[in-house]
Scaffold this motif. Structure first.
Motif, short mmCIF file in Angstrom:
data_model
loop_
_atom_site.label_atom_id
_atom_site.label_comp_id
_atom_site.label_asym_id
_atom_site.label_seq_id
_atom_site.Cartn_x
_atom_site.Cartn_y
_atom_site.Cartn_z
N ILE A 176 40.39 33.97 36.62
CA ILE A 176 39.65 33.32 37.72
C ILE A 176 39.93 34.07 39.03
O ILE A 176 39.00 34.45 39.75
N ILE A 177 41.21 34.31 39.32
CA ILE A 177 41.57 34.93 40.59
C ILE A 177 41.16 36.41 40.62
O ILE A 177 40.47 36.87 41.53
N VAL A 189 37.97 31.18 45.31
CA VAL A 189 39.14 31.39 44.45
C VAL A 189 40.05 30.16 44.50
O VAL A 189 40.49 29.66 43.46
N ILE A 234 35.38 34.73 49.97
CA ILE A 234 35.48 34.58 48.52
C ILE A 234 36.78 33.89 48.15
O ILE A 234 36.86 33.21 47.14
N TYR A 235 37.78 33.99 49.02
CA TYR A 235 39.06 33.36 48.73
C TYR A 235 38.96 31.83 48.75
O TYR A 235 39.75 31.15 48.12
N LEU A 250 37.30 37.13 40.50
CA LEU A 250 36.51 36.93 41.72
C LEU A 250 36.85 37.93 42.81
O LEU A 250 36.04 38.20 43.69
N THR A 251 38.08 38.46 42.78
CA THR A 251 38.50 39.28 43.93
C THR A 251 38.62 40.77 43.62
O THR A 251 38.53 41.58 44.53
N MET A 252 38.87 41.13 42.37
CA MET A 252 39.08 42.55 42.10
C MET A 252 37.77 43.34 42.17
O MET A 252 36.71 42.78 41.93
N PRO A 253 37.85 44.63 42.56
CA PRO A 253 36.62 45.41 42.72
C PRO A 253 35.88 45.59 41.40
O PRO A 253 36.50 45.69 40.34
N VAL A 254 34.53 45.58 41.49
CA VAL A 254 33.71 45.79 40.29
C VAL A 254 32.79 46.97 40.53
O VAL A 254 32.48 47.29 41.68
N TYR A 307 33.39 35.41 32.57
CA TYR A 307 33.30 33.97 32.31
C TYR A 307 32.32 33.63 31.19
O TYR A 307 32.59 32.75 30.38
N ALA A 338 30.47 39.96 48.27
CA ALA A 338 31.63 39.10 47.99
C ALA A 338 32.88 39.52 48.74
O ALA A 338 33.63 38.69 49.22
N GLU A 339 33.09 40.85 48.87
CA GLU A 339 34.36 41.31 49.43
C GLU A 339 34.38 41.27 50.95
O GLU A 339 35.43 41.06 51.55
N VAL A 389 43.90 32.62 31.92
CA VAL A 389 42.69 32.10 32.55
C VAL A 389 42.82 32.08 34.07
O VAL A 389 41.88 32.42 34.78
N PHE A 390 44.03 31.72 34.56
CA PHE A 390 44.25 31.78 36.02
C PHE A 390 44.04 33.20 36.54
O PHE A 390 43.38 33.42 37.56
N GLN A 413 26.77 41.90 42.11
CA GLN A 413 27.98 41.07 42.01
C GLN A 413 27.99 40.18 40.76
O GLN A 413 29.05 39.72 40.35
N THR A 445 44.31 21.90 33.55
CA THR A 445 45.57 22.25 32.90
C THR A 445 46.53 21.07 32.86
O THR A 445 47.10 20.77 31.81
N PHE A 505 40.83 24.45 37.88
CA PHE A 505 41.45 24.75 36.59
C PHE A 505 42.86 24.17 36.49
O PHE A 505 43.29 23.78 35.41
N ARG A 545 30.34 40.00 37.57
CA ARG A 545 31.56 39.19 37.41
C ARG A 545 31.40 38.10 36.36
O ARG A 545 32.38 37.55 35.86
N MET A 567 38.32 27.16 42.66
CA MET A 567 38.31 27.31 41.20
C MET A 567 39.72 27.21 40.63
O MET A 567 39.91 26.70 39.53
N SER A 568 40.72 27.69 41.39
CA SER A 568 42.10 27.59 40.93
C SER A 568 42.54 26.13 40.84
O SER A 568 43.15 25.72 39.85
N ILE A 617 46.98 29.55 29.71
CA ILE A 617 46.83 29.09 31.09
C ILE A 617 46.94 30.28 32.05
O ILE A 617 46.11 30.47 32.94
#
Lengths: 58, 237
Positions: B35-36, A31, A27-28, B39-43, B58, A21-22, B31-32, B51, A42, A38, B54, A34-35, B28
């Protein structure tokens, strides 16, 4: 023999470095999608909430 | 005029605050972030999960949200019996309906995750079967409701059923799977996420995700409760 084992090991390490993914940076794209998804939900919820508030007042 | 960054956020908050309650804005934002960040932060690099860890951000919040909504449903059911007020019955039903929505989403997302990590959409995992039984229990709640015509009687009977359902659901989902072997973390021989791999990186996104999705669930219930109130008023006039 040890050399062959080393070679297999090196190959195993190499093949485990598959794109995840990285690494690709795409992956952006997910992102962003999905943003927006949502965000749409909203906006829908806020509008419905305000519409209901208006009906409640009348 | 030049705004400071903090002023910008305060202005944005007060703009939204003029339209909806603060806890809805918090939902709100959470949840934002989930989502962000999710998906992007290291796991952590875990075997099999990789992967797909993640999904923790959800899939799991759906179940947390469902439990909280069912709790709200039960509290309102108690109020039905205490105060003999039908508005609590409307609330109780709306919370249960939203909880079922979350539950169905939780089951479906869990099935996708299970197929790709455990190898099958449905395993005979005690937690899966318990969750299915729990969902059927609440399905029976809606059947029971629709089978009684008298409003007062419907409210009382379904409130009693609801109050008994909730503890049974908790036992089914949180207690029984722990007594046997389960593929889910925290059950049987499987250690919970806490003990080894729910590390600070996962917590940073997981807790806001739980808070955010639960608040969205309460918001959805709030909307349906208000709609049902309007309908109730219209029918009585």
């Amino acid at each position: 023999m040890a050399n062959i084992l080393n070679l297999i090991l090196l190959q195993a390490i190499h093949s485990s470095e598959l794109p995840d993914a990285e690494s690709s940076g795409k992956i952006y794209v997910v992102v962003a999608v999905m943003s927006i998804l949502f965000l749409g939900i909203t906006v829908f919820l806020i509008r419905l909430d305000r519409k209901l508030a208006k009906i409640e007042k009348s | 005029m030049v705004y400071e960054k903090s002023q910008f956020w305060i202005l944005l908050f007060s703009y939204f605050r003029s339209m909806i309650s603060w806890w809805k804005i918090l939902g709100i934002v959470c949840v934002f972030y989930a989502i962000i960040g999710g998906l992007t932060m290291p796991v952590p690099d875990l075997p099999i999960l990789e992967q797909s860890i993640r999904n923790l951000y959800y899939h799991v919040p759906m179940w947390f949200g469902m439990i909280l909504l069912l709790l709200a449903s039960m509290i309102n059911a108690i109020q039905v019996l205490n105060k003999k007020d039908l508005t609590y019955d409307i609330k109780s039903e709306a919370y249960a309906t939203t909880a079922m929505t979350f539950g169905v989403i939780g089951l479906l997302t869990g099935m996708i995750w299970a197929k790709n990590t455990w190898g099958a959409y449905w395993t005979n995992d005690p937690k899966l079967n318990s969750a299915a039984i729990g969902m059927l229990m609440y399905a029976a709640y809606f059947v029971l409701r629709s089978s009684i015509d008298d409003e007062e009687k419907k409210a009382r009977v379904s409130a009693v059923y609801n109050i008994f359902s909730f503890p049974v659901f908790i036992v089914l989902v949180f207690v029984l799977p722990r007594l046997t072997d389960s593929l889910h973390p925290g059950n049987g021989g499987n250690p919970g996420f806490n003990s080894y791999d729910l590390d600070s990186r996962l917590r940073m996104v997981f807790y806001p995700a739980v808070i955010g999705w639960s608040l969205i669930g309460f918001w959805m219930s709030d909307l349906s409760i208000r709609t049902l109130f309007i309908e109730h008023k219209k029918n009585n006039n």
